[in-house]
Structure formats: C-alpha cells, structure tokens
Design a protein around this motif. Structure first.
Motif, PDB file in Angstrom:
ATOM      1  N   TYR A   1      -7.147  37.883  43.430  1.00  0.00           N
ATOM      2  CA  TYR A   1      -7.601  38.645  44.591  1.00  0.00           C
ATOM      3  C   TYR A   1      -9.100  38.877  44.491  1.00  0.00           C
ATOM      4  O   TYR A   1      -9.694  38.795  43.426  1.00  0.00           O
ATOM      5  CB  TYR A   1      -6.857  39.977  44.737  1.00  0.00           C
ATOM      6  N   HIS A   2      -9.699  39.169  45.644  1.00  0.00           N
ATOM      7  CA  HIS A   2     -11.128  39.450  45.736  1.00  0.00           C
ATOM      8  C   HIS A   2     -11.287  40.948  45.960  1.00  0.00           C
ATOM      9  O   HIS A   2     -10.666  41.511  46.853  1.00  0.00           O
ATOM     10  CB  HIS A   2     -11.723  38.667  46.909  1.00  0.00           C
ATOM     11  N   GLU A   3     -12.071  41.598  45.114  1.00  0.00           N
ATOM     12  CA  GLU A   3     -12.270  43.038  45.244  1.00  0.00           C
ATOM     13  C   GLU A   3     -13.630  43.416  44.688  1.00  0.00           C
ATOM     14  O   GLU A   3     -14.088  42.827  43.717  1.00  0.00           O
ATOM     15  CB  GLU A   3     -11.169  43.776  44.484  1.00  0.00           C
ATOM     16  N   ASP A   4     -14.252  44.390  45.282  1.00  0.00           N
ATOM     17  CA  ASP A   4     -15.560  44.881  44.834  1.00  0.00           C
ATOM     18  C   ASP A   4     -16.592  43.760  44.734  1.00  0.00           C
ATOM     19  O   ASP A   4     -17.428  43.743  43.840  1.00  0.00           O
ATOM     20  CB  ASP A   4     -15.440  45.597  43.480  1.00  0.00           C
ATOM     21  N   GLY A   5     -16.503  42.796  45.623  1.00  0.00           N
ATOM     22  CA  GLY A   5     -17.500  41.739  45.669  1.00  0.00           C
ATOM     23  C   GLY A   5     -17.293  40.606  44.685  1.00  0.00           C
ATOM     24  O   GLY A   5     -18.169  39.748  44.565  1.00  0.00           O
ATOM     25  N   HIS A   6     -16.182  40.596  43.949  1.00  0.00           N
ATOM     26  CA  HIS A   6     -15.950  39.477  43.036  1.00  0.00           C
ATOM     27  C   HIS A   6     -14.465  39.157  42.897  1.00  0.00           C
ATOM     28  O   HIS A   6     -13.614  39.987  43.173  1.00  0.00           O
ATOM     29  CB  HIS A   6     -16.594  39.738  41.670  1.00  0.00           C
ATOM     30  N   MET A   7     -14.216  37.940  42.469  1.00  0.00           N
ATOM     31  CA  MET A   7     -12.856  37.434  42.353  1.00  0.00           C
ATOM     32  C   MET A   7     -12.244  37.834  41.017  1.00  0.00           C
ATOM     33  O   MET A   7     -12.932  37.914  40.006  1.00  0.00           O
ATOM     34  CB  MET A   7     -12.874  35.901  42.472  1.00  0.00           C
ATOM     35  N   HIS A   8     -10.946  38.108  41.051  1.00  0.00           N
ATOM     36  CA  HIS A   8     -10.174  38.378  39.840  1.00  0.00           C
ATOM     37  C   HIS A   8      -9.246  37.188  39.602  1.00  0.00           C
ATOM     38  O   HIS A   8      -8.747  36.584  40.557  1.00  0.00           O
ATOM     39  CB  HIS A   8      -9.361  39.665  39.990  1.00  0.00           C
ATOM     40  N   TYR A   9      -9.029  36.879  38.352  1.00  0.00           N
ATOM     41  CA  TYR A   9      -8.261  35.696  37.957  1.00  0.00           C
ATOM     42  C   TYR A   9      -7.152  36.082  36.985  1.00  0.00           C
ATOM     43  O   TYR A   9      -7.136  37.184  36.442  1.00  0.00           O
ATOM     44  CB  TYR A   9      -9.178  34.678  37.247  1.00  0.00           C
ATOM     45  N   GLU A  10      -6.260  35.125  36.733  1.00  0.00           N
ATOM     46  CA  GLU A  10      -5.266  35.270  35.676  1.00  0.00           C
ATOM     47  C   GLU A  10      -4.908  33.878  35.181  1.00  0.00           C
ATOM     48  O   GLU A  10      -5.019  32.907  35.935  1.00  0.00           O
ATOM     49  CB  GLU A  10      -4.013  35.993  36.170  1.00  0.00           C
ATOM     50  N   HIS A  11      -4.505  33.801  33.914  1.00  0.00           N
ATOM     51  CA  HIS A  11      -4.018  32.509  33.441  1.00  0.00           C
ATOM     52  C   HIS A  11      -2.554  32.414  33.816  1.00  0.00           C
ATOM     53  O   HIS A  11      -1.812  33.394  33.791  1.00  0.00           O
ATOM     54  CB  HIS A  11      -4.276  32.307  31.948  1.00  0.00           C
ATOM     55  N   ILE A  12      -2.147  31.221  34.238  1.00  0.00           N
ATOM     56  CA  ILE A  12      -0.790  31.051  34.759  1.00  0.00           C
ATOM     57  C   ILE A  12       0.025  30.036  33.977  1.00  0.00           C
ATOM     58  O   ILE A  12       1.244  29.996  34.114  1.00  0.00           O
ATOM     59  CB  ILE A  12      -0.811  30.652  36.254  1.00  0.00           C
ATOM     60  N   TYR A  13      -0.627  29.228  33.162  1.00  0.00           N
ATOM     61  CA  TYR A  13       0.106  28.195  32.441  1.00  0.00           C
ATOM     62  C   TYR A  13       1.098  28.833  31.472  1.00  0.00           C
ATOM     63  O   TYR A  13       0.748  29.722  30.706  1.00  0.00           O
ATOM     64  CB  TYR A  13      -0.862  27.278  31.688  1.00  0.00           C
ATOM     65  N   GLY A  14       2.343  28.407  31.554  1.00  0.00           N
ATOM     66  CA  GLY A  14       3.374  28.948  30.682  1.00  0.00           C
ATOM     67  C   GLY A  14       4.014  30.219  31.212  1.00  0.00           C
ATOM     68  O   GLY A  14       4.842  30.819  30.549  1.00  0.00           O
ATOM     69  N   HIS A  15       3.607  30.649  32.406  1.00  0.00           N
ATOM     70  CA  HIS A  15       4.164  31.865  32.999  1.00  0.00           C
ATOM     71  C   HIS A  15       5.001  31.513  34.220  1.00  0.00           C
ATOM     72  O   HIS A  15       4.714  30.555  34.932  1.00  0.00           O
ATOM     73  CB  HIS A  15       3.046  32.831  33.413  1.00  0.00           C
ATOM     74  N   GLU A  16       6.006  32.333  34.477  1.00  0.00           N
ATOM     75  CA  GLU A  16       6.833  32.170  35.667  1.00  0.00           C
ATOM     76  C   GLU A  16       5.967  32.410  36.907  1.00  0.00           C
ATOM     77  O   GLU A  16       5.092  33.280  36.896  1.00  0.00           O
ATOM     78  CB  GLU A  16       7.950  33.220  35.656  1.00  0.00           C
ATOM     79  N   PRO A  17       6.220  31.662  37.984  1.00  0.00           N
ATOM     80  CA  PRO A  17       5.499  31.950  39.233  1.00  0.00           C
ATOM     81  C   PRO A  17       5.795  33.378  39.688  1.00  0.00           C
ATOM     82  O   PRO A  17       6.917  33.858  39.544  1.00  0.00           O
ATOM     83  CB  PRO A  17       6.086  30.935  40.218  1.00  0.00           C
ATOM     84  N   HIS A  18       4.784  34.037  40.201  1.00  0.00           N
ATOM     85  CA  HIS A  18       4.955  35.411  40.654  1.00  0.00           C
ATOM     86  C   HIS A  18       3.980  35.697  41.789  1.00  0.00           C
ATOM     87  O   HIS A  18       3.113  34.893  42.082  1.00  0.00           O
ATOM     88  CB  HIS A  18       4.748  36.398  39.496  1.00  0.00           C
ATOM     89  N   ALA A  19       4.161  36.849  42.405  1.00  0.00           N
ATOM     90  CA  ALA A  19       3.295  37.287  43.490  1.00  0.00           C
ATOM     91  C   ALA A  19       2.754  38.671  43.131  1.00  0.00           C
ATOM     92  O   ALA A  19       3.083  39.218  42.075  1.00  0.00           O
ATOM     93  CB  ALA A  19       4.085  37.325  44.792  1.00  0.00           C
ATOM     94  N   HIS A  20       1.922  39.208  44.009  1.00  0.00           N
ATOM     95  CA  HIS A  20       1.278  40.489  43.726  1.00  0.00           C
ATOM     96  C   HIS A  20       1.408  41.446  44.910  1.00  0.00           C
ATOM     97  O   HIS A  20       1.315  41.045  46.061  1.00  0.00           O
ATOM     98  CB  HIS A  20      -0.210  40.279  43.436  1.00  0.00           C
ATOM     99  N   PHE A  21       1.596  42.725  44.584  1.00  0.00           N
ATOM    100  CA  PHE A  21       1.443  43.808  45.547  1.00  0.00           C
ATOM    101  C   PHE A  21       0.179  44.547  45.140  1.00  0.00           C
ATOM    102  O   PHE A  21      -0.014  44.870  43.970  1.00  0.00           O
ATOM    103  CB  PHE A  21       2.624  44.796  45.515  1.00  0.00           C
ATOM    104  N   ARG A  22      -0.704  44.802  46.114  1.00  0.00           N
ATOM    105  CA  ARG A  22      -1.949  45.506  45.816  1.00  0.00           C
ATOM    106  C   ARG A  22      -2.068  46.710  46.715  1.00  0.00           C
ATOM    107  O   ARG A  22      -2.006  46.607  47.942  1.00  0.00           O
ATOM    108  CB  ARG A  22      -3.127  44.561  46.007  1.00  0.00           C
TER     109      ARG A  22
END
Length: 150
Positions: free
Chosen positions: A79-100
């Motif tokens: 997600y993009h917040e406070d003028g910059h993008m946030h990331y996460e590593h996803i390799y090896g993790h189950e697909p998921h979504a986010h509530f913000r």
C-alpha cells in the motif's frame, strides 16, 4: 518425498542473470534483510535497518533493487501511505489480502480462497496470465468505527 523449495537467493540470482545484470553483494544484502523483516516495510525502514547493521548501502541501491525483486515475484507492493510505498516479501507465503483502517492505519492480513478464484476466472475469461494480484479493503476497524459513531 518432499519437494525442495528453491531459495529466494537462487531465484534472484537466476533472474538477474537472465536479465543480463550483475549480481552484486549489495543486492544480496538488501534481499537478505528484506527476508529478515516479517512485516510490511518501506524503503526508509529498510535503509535504517541496513545502516544499523553497519551496511553502507544507499537508498538509490534499494530503490533500484526493489523493482527487480517485485518483477521476479519475491516482493510485492502492499500500500501507499504518507507519500511512500510499503512492501512485503511474499515468496514462500500463502496468498493473502489486506484490510487497512483509514483512521488508525492498522493493517490486517487475511486469507480467502475466493480471491485466488477471482484471479483464475479473470485469467481464463480474458486469456491473460496473472503474475500477481493484490486485494485491499479500506475502511474503519471495529475500534475506530465505534469512535466515528460516538
């Protein structure tokens, strides 16, 4: 017999090689640190973590490396917040979504197999290849919703 999973380092090395780029120690340090973070992060946080560990890696190197990590499927924008993008590593993790939450900015991850079904159905319907999908719900968490109503 259990199938051995390819390491994120091997995936990135092969990806870099196929693109005709150099696999540098800086890129490996950035990748290793990202996979040590078990939460969402931004470039500033990653930069400070690397500096605190004694690494002299520029923000420019981080900004150049992250798109490569995204392209090879190891990292995704969250997600993009406070003028910059946030990331996460996803390799090896189950697909998921986010509530913000729009008020307190809390981010919660959730899984729902229907999200994968939507991607699969869309790909079949339009004859496309989905490489990554991102789903986000924006709203007010139960705590903040109560404050809004009160």
């Amino acid at each position: 017999m259990e199938k051995l999973q390819t390491s994120e380092l091997d995936i990135f090395r092969n990806f870099i090689k196929k693109k005709g780029l150099r696999y540098t120690p800086e890129r490996e340090i950035i990748l290793r640190e990202i996979f040590n973070i078990h939460d969402h992060f931004d470039v500033d946080e990653l930069y400070l973590r690397l500096r605190n560990k004694g690494h002299r890696i520029s923000k420019a190197s981080i900004y150049r490396t992250i798109p490569l990590l995204i392209e090879c499927g190891l990292v995704q924008e969250v997600y993009h917040e406070d003028g910059h993008m946030h990331y996460e590593h996803i390799y090896g993790h189950e697909p998921h979504a986010h509530f913000r939450c729009l008020s307190c900015r809390r981010v919660e991850e959730f899984r729902d197999e229907r999200l994968e079904e939507v991607s699969r159905e869309y790909a079949e319907k339009y004859g496309i290849e989905v490489k990554m999908s991102r789903f986000e719900i924006l709203g007010y968490c139960a705590n903040c919703k109560g404050k809004e109503e009160g």
